[in-house]
Each structure stands twice: as C-alpha cells, then as structure tokens.
Design a protein around this motif. Structure first.
Motif, PDB file in Angstrom:
ATOM      1  N   ARG A 181       0.791  -1.089   0.088  1.00  0.00           N
ATOM      2  CA  ARG A 181      -0.104  -0.133  -0.178  1.00  0.00           C
ATOM      3  C   ARG A 181       0.840   1.328   0.179  1.00  0.00           C
ATOM      4  O   ARG A 181       0.360   2.181  -0.687  1.00  0.00           O
ATOM      5  CB  ARG A 181      -0.944  -0.105   1.134  1.00  0.00           C
ATOM      6  CG  ARG A 181      -1.861  -1.073   1.104  1.00  0.00           C
ATOM      7  CD  ARG A 181      -3.026  -1.017   2.133  1.00  0.00           C
ATOM      8  NE  ARG A 181      -3.678  -2.229   2.313  1.00  0.00           N
ATOM      9  CZ  ARG A 181      -4.802  -2.470   3.059  1.00  0.00           C
ATOM     10  NH1 ARG A 181      -5.409  -1.556   3.373  1.00  0.00           N
ATOM     11  NH2 ARG A 181      -5.434  -3.547   3.166  1.00  0.00           N
ATOM     12  N   THR A 184       2.274   1.531  -3.651  1.00  0.00           N
ATOM     13  CA  THR A 184       1.479   1.854  -5.089  1.00  0.00           C
ATOM     14  C   THR A 184       0.205   2.760  -4.587  1.00  0.00           C
ATOM     15  O   THR A 184      -0.477   3.014  -5.660  1.00  0.00           O
ATOM     16  CB  THR A 184       0.665   0.372  -5.304  1.00  0.00           C
ATOM     17  OG1 THR A 184       0.206  -0.221  -4.243  1.00  0.00           O
ATOM     18  CG2 THR A 184       1.996  -0.398  -5.622  1.00  0.00           C
ATOM     19  N   LYS A 185      -0.104   3.302  -3.419  1.00  0.00           N
ATOM     20  CA  LYS A 185      -1.122   4.099  -3.344  1.00  0.00           C
ATOM     21  C   LYS A 185      -0.524   5.553  -2.771  1.00  0.00           C
ATOM     22  O   LYS A 185      -0.191   5.801  -1.501  1.00  0.00           O
ATOM     23  CB  LYS A 185      -2.102   3.614  -2.126  1.00  0.00           C
ATOM     24  CG  LYS A 185      -2.928   2.417  -2.538  1.00  0.00           C
ATOM     25  CD  LYS A 185      -4.044   2.309  -1.299  1.00  0.00           C
ATOM     26  CE  LYS A 185      -5.030   1.604  -1.919  1.00  0.00           C
ATOM     27  NZ  LYS A 185      -6.325   1.216  -0.990  1.00  0.00           N
ATOM     28  N   PHE A 188      -1.104   7.279   0.634  1.00  0.00           N
ATOM     29  CA  PHE A 188      -1.613   6.447   1.779  1.00  0.00           C
ATOM     30  C   PHE A 188      -0.906   6.734   3.094  1.00  0.00           C
ATOM     31  O   PHE A 188      -1.336   6.751   4.187  1.00  0.00           O
ATOM     32  CB  PHE A 188      -1.462   4.961   1.154  1.00  0.00           C
ATOM     33  CG  PHE A 188      -1.951   4.002   2.314  1.00  0.00           C
ATOM     34  CD1 PHE A 188      -3.155   3.836   2.864  1.00  0.00           C
ATOM     35  CD2 PHE A 188      -0.886   3.377   3.062  1.00  0.00           C
ATOM     36  CE1 PHE A 188      -3.542   2.955   3.903  1.00  0.00           C
ATOM     37  CE2 PHE A 188      -1.152   2.227   4.063  1.00  0.00           C
ATOM     38  CZ  PHE A 188      -2.542   2.360   4.401  1.00  0.00           C
ATOM     39  N   GLY A 195       1.686   3.722   8.203  1.00  0.00           N
ATOM     40  CA  GLY A 195       1.069   2.865   7.544  1.00  0.00           C
ATOM     41  C   GLY A 195       0.362   1.819   8.225  1.00  0.00           C
ATOM     42  O   GLY A 195      -0.814   1.219   8.001  1.00  0.00           O
ATOM     43  N   ILE A 199      -3.804   0.883   8.667  1.00  0.00           N
ATOM     44  CA  ILE A 199      -4.706  -0.109   8.166  1.00  0.00           C
ATOM     45  C   ILE A 199      -5.222  -0.668   9.475  1.00  0.00           C
ATOM     46  O   ILE A 199      -6.505  -1.280   9.199  1.00  0.00           O
ATOM     47  CB  ILE A 199      -3.654  -1.347   7.683  1.00  0.00           C
ATOM     48  CG1 ILE A 199      -2.850  -0.788   6.470  1.00  0.00           C
ATOM     49  CG2 ILE A 199      -4.312  -2.588   7.506  1.00  0.00           C
ATOM     50  CD1 ILE A 199      -1.843  -1.661   5.856  1.00  0.00           C
ATOM     51  N   SER A 281      -0.863  -8.017  -5.111  1.00  0.00           N
ATOM     52  CA  SER A 281      -0.685  -6.717  -5.281  1.00  0.00           C
ATOM     53  C   SER A 281      -2.110  -5.951  -5.522  1.00  0.00           C
ATOM     54  O   SER A 281      -2.417  -4.953  -5.061  1.00  0.00           O
ATOM     55  CB  SER A 281       0.347  -6.264  -6.719  1.00  0.00           C
ATOM     56  OG  SER A 281       1.595  -6.754  -6.274  1.00  0.00           O
ATOM     57  N   ASN A 284      -4.180  -6.375  -2.327  1.00  0.00           N
ATOM     58  CA  ASN A 284      -3.765  -5.296  -1.088  1.00  0.00           C
ATOM     59  C   ASN A 284      -3.965  -3.957  -1.449  1.00  0.00           C
ATOM     60  O   ASN A 284      -4.001  -3.108  -0.563  1.00  0.00           O
ATOM     61  CB  ASN A 284      -2.469  -5.565  -0.797  1.00  0.00           C
ATOM     62  CG  ASN A 284      -1.966  -6.594   0.054  1.00  0.00           C
ATOM     63  OD1 ASN A 284      -2.837  -6.841   0.982  1.00  0.00           O
ATOM     64  ND2 ASN A 284      -0.829  -7.152  -0.243  1.00  0.00           N
ATOM     65  N   ASN A 285      -4.413  -3.584  -2.701  1.00  0.00           N
ATOM     66  CA  ASN A 285      -4.743  -2.232  -3.196  1.00  0.00           C
ATOM     67  C   ASN A 285      -6.167  -1.946  -3.469  1.00  0.00           C
ATOM     68  O   ASN A 285      -6.842  -1.060  -3.693  1.00  0.00           O
ATOM     69  CB  ASN A 285      -4.099  -2.076  -4.626  1.00  0.00           C
ATOM     70  CG  ASN A 285      -2.650  -1.267  -4.290  1.00  0.00           C
ATOM     71  OD1 ASN A 285      -2.821  -0.102  -4.124  1.00  0.00           O
ATOM     72  ND2 ASN A 285      -1.668  -1.846  -4.308  1.00  0.00           N
ATOM     73  N   LYS A 287      -9.970  -2.574  -1.732  1.00  0.00           N
ATOM     74  CA  LYS A 287     -10.439  -3.060  -0.582  1.00  0.00           C
ATOM     75  C   LYS A 287     -11.587  -4.000  -0.842  1.00  0.00           C
ATOM     76  O   LYS A 287     -12.681  -3.646  -1.919  1.00  0.00           O
ATOM     77  CB  LYS A 287     -11.031  -1.835   0.219  1.00  0.00           C
ATOM     78  CG  LYS A 287     -11.675  -2.209   1.616  1.00  0.00           C
ATOM     79  CD  LYS A 287     -11.861  -0.905   2.474  1.00  0.00           C
ATOM     80  CE  LYS A 287     -12.400  -1.008   3.612  1.00  0.00           C
ATOM     81  NZ  LYS A 287     -12.879  -0.141   4.407  1.00  0.00           N
TER      82      LYS A 287
END
Length: 357
Positions: A181, A184-185, A188, A195, A199, A281, A284-285, A287
């Motif tokens: 996350r 790639t976000k 975030f 992080g 979560i 991947s 985890n991106n 939801k």
C-alpha cells in the motif's frame, strides 16, 4: 600487543558453541588493557557447529534472516516499479518508463518507498524459511528412513520447503500488506510507522492478513521451486560441471556454485509464482475485492505476464544473492555450504551376496 587470533568475532556465542567445542576464550588484552567486549574466535576447520544441533538451526535462522532481509531491501526500487506496473499498467507501461515516472513524481525517495516493512517483513520470513527448511528436511528424512530419503529426496525437499514457507508467510504477511500500500497508493502513508496503524484502525488486525491466502499461493510454490531446484542444480553442477569433488573445492568456488544454483532456481521461481504475485498486489490495493474478482478484472493473460520480465530479473538475481549470503554466513560460522552430491546409504551400495551352491 596484537591479538593472538586476528579473526576474532563479536557474534553471539550460541552460534559457535556445541558439544565437544572448547569454550570461547576470554577477552584478550589490547595494549595492556582488557577489552570491554567479549571476543569470540571465528570458526576454522577445527571449530565447527555440530550438524542438526540447536546451534545449527539457530545459525541457519540468522543466516536466513540476513539473506532475505538484505536482498529484498536492496531490490526495493525494482519492487516499487513492478508493483505499480501490476496495479496501473496504463500509467506504468514498461520498466524504463516506470522508473522515469516514479522519479519525476516522487524523486529518489519514491524508488525506496516501503523499504522498512520490506526489511523487517522479509527478515522475519527468511528466518522461518531457512531455519524451518533445515529442520523439516531433517525431520522428514528421519521419518522416511535413510533408504527412502535417498530414493525420494526430491519429495523431501518439496515437503520441507512447503512446511517452512507456510509459517514464514504468516510472519511476512502484515509487513507485505503495509509495503504494497505504501508503494502503490500515493498519499496513503510515508512508511511503516504511519501505514501500519492506518490499516489496523480502518480494517482491524485482519486487514493485515487479507492477502495471506494469495501470499501462500505465491510464496509456497516459489519456495518449493527455490529449494528443490537449487538442491537439484547444485548436485548436477558438482556431478557434471565442476571438475572436482565439492570437498576439494575452495570456499569461493563453492559459493560460486551456490550463486549459479540460486540464479537458475530463481528463474523458475519467478515463473511459477508470478500469477499469485499479481493477485497479492491487486488485493492489497482493492478493498473488499475477492480472488475471483481480481482474476476477472486483470484477465488470465495479464495475470500471468504483467511485470514478468522484470520479476524474472529481480527474482533470479535475488535468489542467487540469497544463497550466496546464506552459504557465506554458514561458512563463516563453521558450517558447510548447502547441497552437493547425495551419497547413497550403505544398504543400497553393498552388493548382495552370491547364492551358494
């Protein structure tokens, strides 16, 4: 006054002690003053850890943590690009353009996003992976008996690696969730410290394990291929390529064989585990997405091929480097490198008695 043994080490004593060993010497005075650190002579041919002793498994665990944690951390820039190519292929169309896009948008720091959870997660995974592999390989060999363990050694490698990776992924999964996350976000989180709580606040602890099943799907086949292919490749190299027996090779030559075996194994590892890597991947991106939804969204071809060339380079190099670091650490603490030509048990090599008249 110079040290009597210039190869002194400050590694914990449990890595050296085993039955029949002399206790480490006390600190040696330097320039007439006693050193404040406890110095342990480094191992040599007369000082070895007993195979399959608690110290042996402890050394393998430490070596596994070092080889996996350090190599995955070093590969963070490649991993960041790969993950973004998997999540947003329209924006990150190739490896080269992916590096360029990330560098323009986030600078050099953007290429190292998630390095802390990467280091911690894969160090934990490596500790379980290598330490438990050595344990389960011995355990299953003992269950099978010497003759069956030799005849069916490939199945021993497969079973041992399956068992070790099952537990290793439970240790890895929370850090992997944070890493993906963060990488790639955009926006975030900056890293592990913000992080991880983000979560858990939003999804609870279960949110850290949403990717566990696809992680098993990626890592268990990967590890089974990694260890089994490595063991088989190293044996083949010593049988057919290296012009002398393993015990006549220098440590550098043995480590060269370890790297070659590891790199070859890594190529096959990337091929068998890549579809699940794409799923990890994606999940985890996205939801609340399911595996079925991920497959439908990506398509089978993209699931198998998206980011694959980069991952082959990454995993081949990574796996080769891991085996070199792991075996170098084993050599350093007085253990042999992994693998070699298997010797048949005596009952398989002893000729049957001729029938009497």
């Amino acid at each position: 006054m110079a040290l009597e043994d210039s190869r002194s080490s400050t590694l914990p004593s449990f890595l050296y002690k085993s039955k029949g060993f002399k206790a480490p010497a006390p600190a040696i005075p330097i320039n007439g003053q006693s050193s404040s650190r406890f110095l342990i002579p480094s191992p040599d041919e007369t000082r070895k850890i007993a195979m399959y002793s608690p110290e042996f498994y402890a050394a393998c665990t430490v070596g596994g943590a070092l080889c996996c944690g350090l190599t995955h951390m070093a590969m963070t820039p490649l991993d960041v690009v790969k993950c973004n190519m998997q999540i947003d292929p329209a924006k990150y169309k190739s490896t080269a353009s992916g590096f360029g896009t990330l560098y323009r948008e986030a600078g050099p720091k953007g290429l190292f996003k998630g390095w802390v959870p990467t280091l911690l997660g894969y160090s934990a995974q490596g500790a379980f992976k290598y330490g438990l592999y050595e344990f389960f390989k011995k355990y299953y060999s003992d269950l099978a008996g010497a003759e069956n363990a030799y005849k069916y050694k490939t199945f021993i490698y497969l079973a041992g690696s399956f068992s070790s990776e099952f537990f290793a992924d439970i240790a890895l999964c929370p850090m992997e969730a944070v890493k993906v996350r963060v990488q790639t976000k955009p926006g975030f989180a900056n890293g592990l410290l913000d992080g991880l709580p983000k979560i858990t606040r939003a999804e609870g602890v279960a949110g850290l394990y949403r990717g566990l099943v696809p992680l098993w799907g990626r890592q268990i086949p990967y590890t089974m291929m990694k260890f089994t292919c490595f063991e088989a490749t190293v044996e083949a190299l010593y049988k057919n390529v290296v012009p002398k027996p393993k015990d006549e090779c220098s440590k550098v030559e043995q480590l060269g064989v370890s790297f070659a075996g590891g790199y070859i194994a890594g190529i096959f590892c990337a091929l068998v585990s890549h579809p699940a890597d794409n799923l990890v991947s994606f999940l985890n991106n996205t939801k609340d997405a399911t595996v079925g939804q991920a497959v439908k969204s990506m398509g089978l071809v993209a699931l198998v091929t998206r980011g694959l060339p980069l991952r082959i380079v990454m995993i081949g190099t990574l796996t080769g480097a891991q085996w070199v670091i792991y075996d170098a650490f084993k050599v350093f603490v007085g253990l042999p490198t992994t693998g070699g030509v298997s010797k048949a048990p005596e009952e398989l090599t002893t000729p049957l008695p001729l029938p009497t008249a």
